[in-house]
Structure formats: C-alpha cells, structure tokens
Design an enzyme around this catalytic site. Structure first.
Site, PDB file in Angstrom:
ATOM      1  N   GLU A 239       3.941  -5.412   7.864  1.00  0.00           N
ATOM      2  CA  GLU A 239       3.001  -4.306   8.175  1.00  0.00           C
ATOM      3  C   GLU A 239       3.141  -3.940   9.609  1.00  0.00           C
ATOM      4  OE1 GLU A 239       2.039  -6.524   6.152  1.00  0.00           O
ATOM      5  OE2 GLU A 239       0.497  -6.105   4.576  1.00  0.00           O
TER       6      GLU A 239
ATOM      7  N   ALA B 233       0.966  -1.170  -0.094  1.00  0.00           N
ATOM      8  CA  ALA B 233       0.033  -0.002  -0.175  1.00  0.00           C
ATOM      9  C   ALA B 233       0.826   1.208  -0.081  1.00  0.00           C
ATOM     10  CB  ALA B 233      -0.832   0.121   1.365  1.00  0.00           C
TER      11      ALA B 233
ATOM     12  N   GLU C 189      -0.467  -9.221  -0.677  1.00  0.00           N
ATOM     13  CA  GLU C 189      -2.087  -9.551  -0.487  1.00  0.00           C
ATOM     14  C   GLU C 189      -2.592  -9.636  -2.064  1.00  0.00           C
ATOM     15  OE1 GLU C 189      -2.105  -6.416   2.498  1.00  0.00           O
ATOM     16  OE2 GLU C 189      -3.317  -7.930   3.466  1.00  0.00           O
TER      17      GLU C 189
ATOM     18  N   GLY D 122       0.571  -5.032   1.159  1.00  0.00           N
ATOM     19  CA  GLY D 122      -0.444  -5.194   0.295  1.00  0.00           C
ATOM     20  C   GLY D 122      -0.194  -5.933  -1.159  1.00  0.00           C
TER      21      GLY D 122
HETATM   22  C1  3H9 Z   1       0.403  -2.200   3.536  1.00  0.00           C
HETATM   23  O1  3H9 Z   1       0.679  -2.835   2.450  1.00  0.00           O
HETATM   24  C2  3H9 Z   1      -0.707  -2.265   4.062  1.00  0.00           C
HETATM   25  C3  3H9 Z   1      -1.657  -3.161   3.319  1.00  0.00           C
HETATM   26  O2  3H9 Z   1      -1.595  -4.365   4.260  1.00  0.00           O
HETATM   27  C4  3H9 Z   1      -3.344  -2.795   3.612  1.00  0.00           C
HETATM   28  C5  3H9 Z   1      -3.609  -1.674   3.029  1.00  0.00           C
HETATM   29  C6  3H9 Z   1      -5.316  -1.527   3.168  1.00  0.00           C
HETATM   30  N1  3H9 Z   1       4.629   3.491   0.110  1.00  0.00           N
HETATM   31  O3  3H9 Z   1      13.223   1.850   0.687  1.00  0.00           O
HETATM   32  P1  3H9 Z   1      13.559   2.444  -0.690  1.00  0.00           P
HETATM   33  C7  3H9 Z   1       9.311   4.851  -1.170  1.00  0.00           C
HETATM   34  S1  3H9 Z   1       1.578  -1.283   4.190  1.00  0.00           S
HETATM   35  C8  3H9 Z   1       5.193   4.705  -0.287  1.00  0.00           C
HETATM   36  O4  3H9 Z   1      14.731   3.727  -0.307  1.00  0.00           O
HETATM   37  P2  3H9 Z   1      15.018   0.281  -1.351  1.00  0.00           P
HETATM   38  C9  3H9 Z   1      10.294   5.375  -0.202  1.00  0.00           C
HETATM   39  O5  3H9 Z   1      10.000   6.289   0.750  1.00  0.00           O
HETATM   40  C10 3H9 Z   1       2.907  -1.387   3.204  1.00  0.00           C
HETATM   41  N2  3H9 Z   1       6.284   4.851  -0.758  1.00  0.00           N
HETATM   42  O6  3H9 Z   1      14.014   1.431  -1.735  1.00  0.00           O
HETATM   43  C11 3H9 Z   1      11.390   5.866  -0.966  1.00  0.00           C
HETATM   44  O7  3H9 Z   1      11.004   7.111  -1.351  1.00  0.00           O
HETATM   45  P3  3H9 Z   1      11.896   8.405  -1.507  1.00  0.00           P
HETATM   46  C12 3H9 Z   1       3.717  -2.537   3.289  1.00  0.00           C
HETATM   47  C13 3H9 Z   1       7.191   3.891  -0.259  1.00  0.00           C
HETATM   48  O8  3H9 Z   1      15.089  -0.204  -2.765  1.00  0.00           O
HETATM   49  C14 3H9 Z   1      11.363   5.050  -2.227  1.00  0.00           C
HETATM   50  O9  3H9 Z   1       9.913   4.386  -2.308  1.00  0.00           O
HETATM   51  N3  3H9 Z   1       4.945  -2.424   2.553  1.00  0.00           N
HETATM   52  C15 3H9 Z   1       6.867   2.586  -0.149  1.00  0.00           C
HETATM   53  O10 3H9 Z   1      16.001   0.306  -0.419  1.00  0.00           O
HETATM   54  C16 3H9 Z   1      12.322   4.062  -2.439  1.00  0.00           C
HETATM   55  O11 3H9 Z   1      12.406   3.295  -1.179  1.00  0.00           O
HETATM   56  C17 3H9 Z   1       6.177  -2.040   3.202  1.00  0.00           C
HETATM   57  O12 3H9 Z   1       6.163  -1.825   4.160  1.00  0.00           O
HETATM   58  C18 3H9 Z   1       5.356   2.445   0.239  1.00  0.00           C
HETATM   59  N4  3H9 Z   1       4.829   1.216   0.432  1.00  0.00           N
HETATM   60  O13 3H9 Z   1      13.777  -0.815  -0.808  1.00  0.00           O
HETATM   61  C19 3H9 Z   1       7.193  -1.774   2.222  1.00  0.00           C
HETATM   62  N5  3H9 Z   1       7.975   1.663  -0.173  1.00  0.00           N
HETATM   63  O14 3H9 Z   1      12.855   8.207  -2.633  1.00  0.00           O
HETATM   64  C20 3H9 Z   1       8.090  -0.848   2.479  1.00  0.00           C
HETATM   65  C21 3H9 Z   1       8.845   2.555  -0.432  1.00  0.00           C
HETATM   66  O15 3H9 Z   1      10.962   9.717  -1.872  1.00  0.00           O
HETATM   67  N6  3H9 Z   1       8.959  -0.446   1.638  1.00  0.00           N
HETATM   68  N7  3H9 Z   1       8.422   3.687  -0.595  1.00  0.00           N
HETATM   69  O16 3H9 Z   1      12.528   8.576  -0.390  1.00  0.00           O
HETATM   70  C22 3H9 Z   1      10.333  -1.260   1.635  1.00  0.00           C
HETATM   71  O17 3H9 Z   1      10.483  -2.027   2.341  1.00  0.00           O
HETATM   72  C23 3H9 Z   1      11.403  -0.871   0.506  1.00  0.00           C
HETATM   73  O18 3H9 Z   1      11.026   0.258   0.068  1.00  0.00           O
HETATM   74  C24 3H9 Z   1      11.659  -1.720  -0.607  1.00  0.00           C
HETATM   75  C25 3H9 Z   1      12.399  -1.126  -1.560  1.00  0.00           C
HETATM   76  C26 3H9 Z   1      12.124  -3.059  -0.055  1.00  0.00           C
HETATM   77  C27 3H9 Z   1      10.162  -1.993  -1.259  1.00  0.00           C
END
Ligand code: 3H9
Length: 695
Positions: free
Chosen positions: A124, A62, A104, A101
C-alpha cells in the site's frame, strides 16, 4: 454475475472469488463475500469454510480504480470483521499472490495455507496509502513488530516459505491444487476439533517503533505514507484492537486525500496504459528467440544481460577478440550481480552464460530474429552497421538501433528494408533500468512495433512509444530543462544549490550529479554537434566547457562538478566555484530554491507539451512514465505532467511569461499549453480524450 460463489460438500464450504484479472476487492466482490460469509455462518450443513481465489492468484487487493471516489458499503474492514468474528473456522487458501487488502482478508481468516511460490505483501505505501483493512493491526500481532514494519514500510512481498517461518501463515502446501490442499487442511482441522482463531485476540506487539520511524524518515524523505503507516502500527501497540482499527481507518482516510496518493496511483495506471499501444491492438508480433547485439560496451553488454535474464539466446558482436572477451566479462559480472541481488539462481546464471556467444563476425547474426545495434553514437557509423546488417540478417528479422537521439528514419534508409527497422532506446544500466523508448520510424511496420512491445514485456521493461525527433521523448525534454539549469548557473546560481533544490523537490539526483555520472565529455560532444545549428541567442554553458577542458569529466576521472577522491557520493569543491565564476560573463544574482524549481519544472513541462502536441509522445501520461522510470522523477509526484496539472497549467504559463521578460528567446510558451489554459483543460483531460481517440 456474482463474483463470489459457494459450494458445500462434506461439511466444508468452498467460497471462491472470481473477479479477473487479479480478483480485486471491488464493490461487487465485497458485497458477494459479505453475503457468502453470512450464508456460511447460517448454514448448518457447513462446519468449516475455505476461501479461494480463482485464476492465477488469490487476491490482488482493494480495487485501486475505486480510489478517489466515495466507497460503497460494505467496506473491506467490515467484511474482514465478519470473517474474523464468524463462529465457525474459515481458512484462506492462498496461491499466486495475496497483496494489500487481499492479504488483509487472509489475516482475518482463522487459518492460512499458502502454495510455494506465492507472494504475500502489503504494497500500500507504494500507492501513498497504508494497509487500511486491519493490516497494520493484525500483521504485527502475527509476526511481531520488526517483520511487520519491514513488510508495511518496505512494501516488498515475502515468499510463502518466509511467511511460514515468520508465522504469517500456518501451513505450506505442495502447490499442485490449492483448493484440494486447503480442503485436506480443513478436514484435518475438523478432525482436530479446531475452533476459530481470531488474530484480534492475540496480544498487541511490543518493540522499538522509534527506530523504525527514524529509518523510514531517512529512507523515504518527503513521503508521508511510510511514517503514517508506522503511526497506525504504533496505535495498535497501546490501544485496544478496536481502537487501533479505528485509528488505522482514520489515518488511511487522511492519506487517501493526499496529492501523493493521487500521484502514485496515477503512476500505477500510467505504467500499465503505456504498454497497451492502440495502434498494435490485434497485431501479431514476430517470433523472437534469438537476439543479436552489436557492440559490447556498457550499453550493449547490459542489453545482452537483460536478454539472457529473459531466457533468450544471445549473439554479441564486437570488433576484435579482446573486446569480445571484455564484453563477456562485463556480462558475467552483470549476471553475478543479479545472483547477488537474488534475481537469479546459480544454475540459471550458468545456463544464461551457455546461451551467450561473443564473436567478431557479423555473419553470425544470420539466424537472429532481432538485432539491437549499440555501437558508437554517430550517424555514419550506424548507417554502415545497418547496411552490413541488411546484407546478413534473415528476411523478417527486426533491426533495432539503440540510438539515444539520432534520426531513426535516416538509419532505416541505410537498409533495403526500412519497414523492419525500429529504435529501441534502452537506459543504462540496461539490465536494471525498466524504461524502453520504442521509437517508431516513418516506415516501421506495425508488426515490428508489436514485436518490440512483446520483447519489452519479456525483458520485464516498460515500453513507451516515441516518435522520431532529436532525443525522442526523454532526452529532448532533458535538453531543455537542463538548459534552464545551466542558464541559472550562468546567471549566478551555484551548481550545488541547483542540485540541492531539485533533490529537495524529490529528484533522485540533481542535474550536475547526473552530468558527473554520465561524463562531462558526453555533454561537450552534444554541444559541439549542435553548435553548427545553434541559434545565435542560445546560451552555451561556458562553465561546463571549462570543466571539460580542465579534465574534470565526472566520476570516471575522480572529479567533475564534485570531487570523488574522498567519498563515492562526491563532495562540493571550491575549485569548481572558481572555474564556474571565471567562465561567467555579465552580472550575477542569487536564486532561491523555489525559483530554481519553478524554472526547471516550467522548462520541462513546456517542452513536454510540445512533445505531446507533435505526437512524439502519444499522451501526457507517456511523458510521465518516461520521467518516472528513466530520469529519477519523484514517483510520489506522479510525473511532470501530473505534477503540472496539480500545480496549475495557468501558473506554469505565468511563470514562463515572467521568465521571458529577461529571455524571450528561450522562454516561449508551447502552443498546447496555451490552448489548454484557454480551454480550461488539463493534461489529465488530454490523457482521457487521446485514449478514446485510439480506442
Ligand atoms: C489496498 O489493498 C488497500 C487496502 O489496504 C485497504 C482498503 C480499504 N485494483 O499488473 P498487471 C489491474 S491497495 C484494480 O498488468 P501482473 C491492472 O491495472 C491495493 N486493478 O498484472 C491491469 O489492468 P489492465 C494493494 C488492478 O500479472 C490488470 O489488473 N494491491 C489491481 O503483471 C493486470 O495487472 C496492490 O497494490 C488492483 N488492485 O501483476 C497490488 N491490480 O489490464 C497491485 C491490478 O486494464 N497489483 N490491476 O491494464 C499488482 O501488483 C499486480 O497487478 C499483480 C499482478 C502482482 C497483482
């Protein structure tokens, strides 16, 4: 532009989500996906669909930046429901990562193929929420209660191979071309006459949820997301699928409203914000492949290990052959530990050791691109090392000091090239701790700062810019809240009560446990160093001196504030109570846990406000990251500045005024705190304006 596009060929629809950088499922993506699924359902030429993510990963989850605001329709659960109830099969083609998500969505698809190296997870709870788009209902149906509970509560992603053996995915690809492999899979399914296979139709899981609950309560004290996620899983064990989904939704919405969710999401974005330093935007870092480390003690060996783990070539300098051998042994142990923890495979460990030279001649650093000095913490010693380094290092080499409080300007002046000098304050153990304070001195060139930030990224560290002052960001603030704790002990609190109250607040350790870990000789040396410049009204912790003189130096001598003879955790010792009592002068009183926390936090936030005001830290959020990553601050409270906003800056100011009634020397409000309260502003407001100033 619509981030979701569809191509149909040979009866196979390929739906691609393209929303860089991580294909987060924001409003436009949800809308586009809902439309694409509806179009596929109504398209008579398409018999099966493949769902892909463009770029380096499938779906990152998400869109976290939408949290805290009202979410626009369609909701993610509704989109996933449309996928699952589609009358024609839909395959998830997963590569890179499927998180939250994103996973999911894949679980709502009827079949799943993942490429080797893919990470599949439900992180999450690390954001203070639970998988709220069916993850708590579909995961246990696919993999059983135990694996699902571990994935959801532990929040650690699993590999594609493990996902296959657990039943989370159906097929492991080769990894050459995710889309082409998924299309091949689609052809096979079509020729087998495969039908949609909704996860919702699988039987509800069975098992012992109470044991998972007890484990989560013990492992995540004070946190609510983990046990609430288990409540959602439990609902799915007894209710119909639709009722389970409704209960998951209800619990998800409840968690969305909590301060813990706000704190954890603040931490997520703050950690990314610090790594993007406005002053080096567009500045090209210098090339780094060879790193020199001077000093092979715990810190130097840890820095060398960290560099080897990142694939750099390392030359470590020690004063004699015996010390050089000892450093190599420490580094070997560190690397073996990394193999044990699954961070490194055996072959890479051997290559890393081949990239390490441990020598005694500083001339060996003549081809180093960067040198990090980690010798004894003394200005004279450091200046001598830098003068010698100046003579041997090649032009353009970055010269870094790992000092934890000394004046980097003075160290830089020992060279004829102060613009190449910077502070890189690693935290111990340096190959594990993520925090790196990058101390930018007066003359430091912007490309040297850029190089430090680029190196931090390569080492997997979180860099935080700090200015020059005694202790930089973290240790400077620490000296103040540590003093507040010492004052309470001088006035009657037991060190054990102070530690317990702060652990209950959520700190990993209390300040006196930290002393035992660091060694009481360190604190004693600092007090001696500062004694000459101390103010007559500064209060010296005489009990700490008494313990030092009694040879109780902490864990390394088997006793400090705690006794370690029986357990590694350390036990309170009545002898310490007696030493502390006899070292006190004046009257004593009791302190409640609540007052202990109020005093400790007020001292921390007050000094942090000075650090921000003086520009030592760029923004309040930089302080938060330092404390979350280097000082055991409870992540779910978001860091001291985020916590202070929630507590109320006016209340902190009132606390300081109350404490100043008995000690107006120590308790003086920071000008920034007073200003913010007068203006009705918060640290969060300052984060925003400082970001705009630098944009
Ligand atoms: C969820 O899914 C809830 C659902 O269950 C229910 C919904 C109803 N959203 O980390 P990075 C941005 S909760 C928005 O440096 P990497 C991040 O801020 C979500 N932005 O890259 C950064 O922006 P900026 C569950 C996001 O290659 C840029 O992307 N998911 C999101 O080192 C690059 O990120 C998670 O918890 C996001 N979801 O790692 C996953 N994710 O460049 C969270 C990233 O402007 N994300 N950004 O600063 C991660 O763990 C890592 O970003 C990922 C990539 C492994 C994906």
């Amino acid at each position: 532009m619509n981030p979701v596009t569809t191509r149909v060929s040979d009866g196979i629809a390929v739906i691609t989500i393209d929303n860089p950088p991580v294909n987060a499922l924001g409003h436009a993506v949800r809308q586009g996906l809902a439309r694409a699924v509806a179009d596929f359902a109504g398209d008579e030429t398409a018999r099966i669909a493949v769902l892909c993510g463009a770029g380096r990963l499938f779906l990152g989850g998400a869109d976290i930046s939408e949290f805290g605001k009202p979410l626009a329709d369609p909701s993610l659960p509704a989109v996933i429901d449309a996928i699952e109830t589609c009358a024609k099969p839909i395959i998830a083609a997963i590569h890179g990562a499927a998180l939250g998500g994103g996973l999911e969505v894949a679980l709502g698809c009827h079949y799943r193929i993942a490429m080797p190296g893919t990470k599949l997870g439900l992180p999450e709870t690390t954001l203070g929420i639970l998988p709220g788009a069916g993850g708590t209902q579909r995961t246990p149906r696919l993999v059983g209660l135990d694996i699902a509970a571990d994935m959801i509560v532990g929040a650690k992603p699993i590999s594609a191979a493990d996902a296959l053996s657990a039943g989370l995915i159906d097929r492991l690809g080769q990894g050459t071309d995710p889309e082409a492999e998924a299309v091949d899979y689609a052809r096979t399914l079509l020729s087998d006459g495969a039908a949609p296979r909704p996860t919702r139709d699988m039987p509800a899981p069975k098992g012992d949820i109470a044991t998972h609950r007890a484990k989560a309560e013990a492992k995540y004290p004070g946190q609510i997301a983990q046990v609430t996620a288990l409540d959602a899983i439990a609902a799915g064990m007894t209710m119909s699928f639709d009722d389970g989904i409704a209960e998951e939704r209800r619990l998800f919405q409840t968690l969305m409203q909590t301060p813990q969710r706000a704190g954890l999401i603040h931490a997520f974005f703050a950690e990314r914000a610090v790594a993007k330093l406005p002053e080096i935007a567009g500045v090209e870092p210098r090339h780094i492949s060879r790193i020199g480390v001077i000093g092979g003690g715990t810190m130097g060996a840890g820095i060398a290990t960290s560099a080897l783990l990142a694939g750099l070539i390392v030359t470590l300098i020690e004063r004699d052959a015996t010390s050089a051998d000892a450093a190599r042994a420490t580094i070997t142990r560190n690397l073996d530990g990394a193999v044990k923890r699954g961070k490194l495979d055996g072959a890479r460990r051997d290559t890393a050791l081949e990239s390490l030279a441990t020598v005694t001649d500083i001339d060996a650093l003549s081809d180093a691109d960067i040198v990090v000095e980690a010798v004894f913490e003394s200005m004279d010693v450091k200046r001598e090392v830098f003068a010698r380094l100046d003579a041997v290092a090649k032009p353009g080499a970055v010269l870094a000091t790992n000092t934890s409080y000394l004046d980097v300007n003075k160290i830089a002046q020992a060279t004829a090239r102060p613009s190449d000098v910077i502070g890189l304050h690693f935290f111990s153990p340096a190959h594990i701790m993520k925090l790196l304070e990058v101390v930018v001195a007066d003359a430091t060139a912007p490309d040297v700062t850029a190089t430090a930030f680029a190196l931090a990224k390569r080492l997997g560290k979180t860099p935080v810019r700090a200015g020059v002052c005694d202790g930089f960001i973290g240790n400077r603030i620490l000296s103040q809240y540590r003093a507040a704790a010492d004052h309470m002990v001088l006035d009657g609190a037991s060190p054990y009560d102070v530690d317990r109250a702060l652990r209950d607040f959520g700190f990993a350790m209390g300040p006196y446990q930290v002393s035992d870990l660091a060694g009481l000789d360190i604190g004693f040396a600092t007090r001696e160093r500062k004694a000459a410049t101390a103010h007559p009204r500064d209060r010296r912790p005489t009990f700490a001196d008494a313990l030092y003189h009694a040879g109780r130096l902490g864990q390394k001598t088997g006793s400090g504030y705690y006794d370690y003879s029986e357990s590694r955790q350390g036990m309170p010792d009545p002898a310490v109570d007696a030493i502390v009592a006899s070292a006190r002068s004046g009257t004593t009183r009791d302190f409640t846990d609540e007052e202990i926390v109020r005093r400790y936090m007020a001292a921390m936030v007050n000094e942090a406000a000075r650090v921000v005001d003086e520009g030592i830290a760029l923004r309040p959020l930089d302080v938060d990251v330092v404390f979350l990553q280097g000082y055991g601050f409870p992540r779910y409270r978001g860091g001291p500045m985020h916590w202070a906003d929630a507590y109320g800056l006016d209340r902190i100011l009132a606390d300081i005024a109350e404490f100043a009634r008995t000690d107006d020397h120590f308790w003086q409000p920071a000008p920034l705190l007073t200003r913010l309260v007068e203006e009705g502003r918060s640290f969060a407001d300052l984060n925003k304006t400082r970001r705009e100033d630098h944009a």
